[in-house]
Every structure is written in C-alpha cells, then in structure tokens.
Design an enzyme around this catalytic site. Structure first.
Site, PDB file in Angstrom:
ATOM      1  N   CYS A  99      11.138   2.203  -0.443  1.00 32.59           N
ATOM      2  CA  CYS A  99      10.536   1.863   0.851  1.00 32.59           C
ATOM      3  C   CYS A  99      11.469   2.047   2.044  1.00 32.59           C
ATOM      4  O   CYS A  99      11.000   2.225   3.166  1.00 32.59           O
ATOM      5  CB  CYS A  99      10.032   0.420   0.830  1.00 32.59           C
ATOM      6  SG  CYS A  99       8.605   0.183  -0.240  1.00 32.59           S
ATOM      7  N   HIS A 240      10.580  -3.053   7.644  1.00 33.83           N
ATOM      8  CA  HIS A 240       9.612  -2.429   6.742  1.00 33.83           C
ATOM      9  C   HIS A 240       8.369  -3.299   6.746  1.00 33.83           C
ATOM     10  O   HIS A 240       8.446  -4.515   6.511  1.00 33.83           O
ATOM     11  CB  HIS A 240      10.216  -2.336   5.339  1.00 33.83           C
ATOM     12  CG  HIS A 240       9.229  -1.999   4.276  1.00 33.83           C
ATOM     13  ND1 HIS A 240       8.276  -1.020   4.422  1.00 33.83           N
ATOM     14  CD2 HIS A 240       9.040  -2.525   3.035  1.00 33.83           C
ATOM     15  CE1 HIS A 240       7.542  -0.953   3.336  1.00 33.83           C
ATOM     16  NE2 HIS A 240       7.981  -1.859   2.471  1.00 33.83           N
ATOM     17  N   ASN A 269       1.259  -1.259   4.560  1.00 36.66           N
ATOM     18  CA  ASN A 269       2.562  -0.867   4.026  1.00 36.66           C
ATOM     19  C   ASN A 269       2.514   0.617   3.662  1.00 36.66           C
ATOM     20  O   ASN A 269       1.803   1.011   2.742  1.00 36.66           O
ATOM     21  CB  ASN A 269       2.862  -1.725   2.790  1.00 36.66           C
ATOM     22  CG  ASN A 269       4.214  -1.433   2.162  1.00 36.66           C
ATOM     23  OD1 ASN A 269       4.786  -0.365   2.335  1.00 36.66           O
ATOM     24  ND2 ASN A 269       4.717  -2.394   1.405  1.00 36.66           N
TER      25      ASN A 269
END
Length: 312
Positions: A99, A240, A269
């Site tokens: 990520c 994030h 996300n």
C-alpha cells in the site's frame, strides 16, 4: 534534502461506481483476462506527459510501485514501457511495499536523482484490487477501489524535495494482510475449488490497527525529531486512505483542524494508488499548493510503515 520537483501528475479510477455504507468505490468489472491495470497505467502516464508538455523521450527512468503485478515476469514497468515508450531503452523497474509502494518508489527515485544518474522520472502506482479481493470477507471487501496515479519528477537546484523519509517493517504483522496463493508458496498449479480463498486477499483489520496504533505515532514523533520539525510545520498530511479507522491513528498525532487530507469516503482504499491519488486530487483541488510541506505516511502489508516529509 534530496532535491526533486513535481513536474506534473495524473490519476484515474475504476469504471464502475459502487456505493457502500461508508462511501463510494470505483472498480472494473471482473474478467479473467484483461488489460485494465495496464490501461490505467497508460492513461495516467500519457496524461502526466501531456500536462508537462513533454514526451516519453524526455523521461530517463520509469518506476512502477504497486502491490499486485500484472504478471509474474516481466516487470510491470517493462509492460508499461511497451505501451508508452517501446524502442526507447528507458530503464524500468518495479517497487513493492504494497500500500505504501508510491512512497517507497519516490524515496528510491529521489536518491537516484540526487546522485545525478537520472534527471527526470515517471513514477506510476496503482492496483486492480477488485480482481483479488474476497467477496466473502465483508470486512475488507467494502474498503477497496481500483485506481492509479502518475507523477513526473525531476532533479532541481530549488529547495524542494524530500526533506525526510523513513520506512519500518514489523514482521509480527506479516500474516495479518496477505494473499498466500499464486507464486512459489502456493503455486497456481495447486489451485482447486477447495483452496480458492488462499488465492484471494485476506486481512485481519483489527490486528493491523493494533500494530499501527502502537507503531505509527512513535515513528511519526521520531521523524519530526530527526528532521527538526514539529507538527505545526506541516501544512498538510496525506495518510494512506486505508479505512474509517484512519481517524483513530491520526488522533494520536494531535493535528490542527484542516491539516489532514481524508478522501476515504469519496474514493476508498486504492492500495498503492491511495497516497499518490490523494496527493494528485488535493493538488488539483487547491487544498495543497506549491510551497507546502506535506507528510505522506501509512501502513502496508508486511507490516510496513512509511513516512515522508515532502517540500513542494
């Protein structure tokens, strides 16, 4: 400071819009064989080049930072080069810290630009996460969107660039977020209906959050001390966009109102695209401007944590 300047940026997302209880998601329809990921990469790369008013011949390095590669071999960056710069010989490589791959990629590129080896780099991040999330795992299924973002950065003598960067990996969380099947651990040849879930995304969100709550604030505090900064020096913070639990971790940082950029409800996300997509969106909205000092940070599988202070 490692001197680099953002020349241009671009972003895109999945073609289908879905509404969940905690926000909007963008995903591509599932097809076993498809080019969606490379289509996203090509789109954002070409738009970034157009916005910079340059061509691929003006790029001397291509780096792709992603969690899920297009195929095992060759590198995803080579497949992107085939689409936008075939025959140019531009060096390419991939970076994967899941990520936070964009932050890791920018960290690496910043060092290479600072040495003078390269002058202008194209950094692309993005994932086709809709094709490997598990519909049966409700906790994670609603979180994700497909997306990609591209940034063109170049060496500069201006006082802009990477002020500070750090990365930590806490392997006690290595198996809290994973896809076990598909490579040598569990070969594609071993797939069956009985073990099909081993080839899909699996996450224990609560376990990840517990580690993040312990580790990330300490890492952030240490980064501020080592860089000689305080939270008040930071104009904006881009985490994030992992989940609604983002606010729980952020509270520990004692931010001022308006410092945090939170687009989770709007876009979900986006895995490796999450941070660069948010940065690109905030730049176009005017929420982040030239001259701002921005923090990029977040958690990733591994369990990996990244932090970067970027002077724009």
């Amino acid at each position: 400071m490692r001197h680099l300047k953002i020349v241009s940026h671009s972003r895109t997302q999945g073609s289908e819009k879905l509404e969940f209880q905690d926000g909007t998601r963008y995903r591509f329809p599932y097809q076993a064989l498809n080019d969606y990921q490379l289509q996203m990469y090509e789109e954002v790369a070409q738009e970034a080049l157009s916005r910079a008013e340059i061509t691929i011949q003006d790029i001397d390095l291509i780096v792709v930072g992603c969690a899920g590669m297009v195929q095992m071999i060759p590198s995803t960056s080579a497949l992107l080069q085939e689409r936008i710069g075939k025959g140019t010989g531009i060096p390419c490589f991939d970076v994967n810290s899941t990520c936070t791959s964009f932050v890791t990629a920018l960290d690496v590129v910043g060092s290479l630009l600072e040495t003078g080896r390269y002058h202008r780099a194209l950094v692309v991040s993005g994932d086709l996460v809709s094709h490997y999330i598990n519909p049966a795992q409700e906790e994670s299924y609603r979180l994700f969107s497909d997306g990609a973002a591209a940034f063109i950065v170049e060496a500069t003598e201006e006082e802009v660039g990477i002020v500070y960067a750090s990365q930590e990996t806490w392997s006690e969380g290595a198996h809290e977020t994973e896809i076990r099947g598909g490579l040598t651990h569990l070969s594609p040849t071993l797939w069956s209906e009985d073990n099909a879930q081993e080839y899909l995304f699996d996450m224990d969100g609560f376990a990840v959050l517990k580690i993040a709550m312990r580790k990330l604030p300490k890492m952030f505090k240490r980064g501020l001390q080592e860089s000689g900064l305080t939270v008040d020096h930071l104009d904006k913070l881009i985490p994030h966009q992992a989940s609604p639990a983002l606010s729980l971790v952020t509270k520990k940082l004692k931010l001022k109102e308006g410092q945090l950029i939170d687009y989770y409800a709007e876009f979900g996300n986006m895995v490796s695209a999450s941070i660069p997509y948010t940065l690109s969106e905030a730049l176009d909205r005017g929420e982040i401007q030239e001259g701002d000092l921005v923090a990029l940070y977040g958690t990733a599988a591994g369990l990996t944590l990244n932090l970067m202070f970027l002077q724009l």
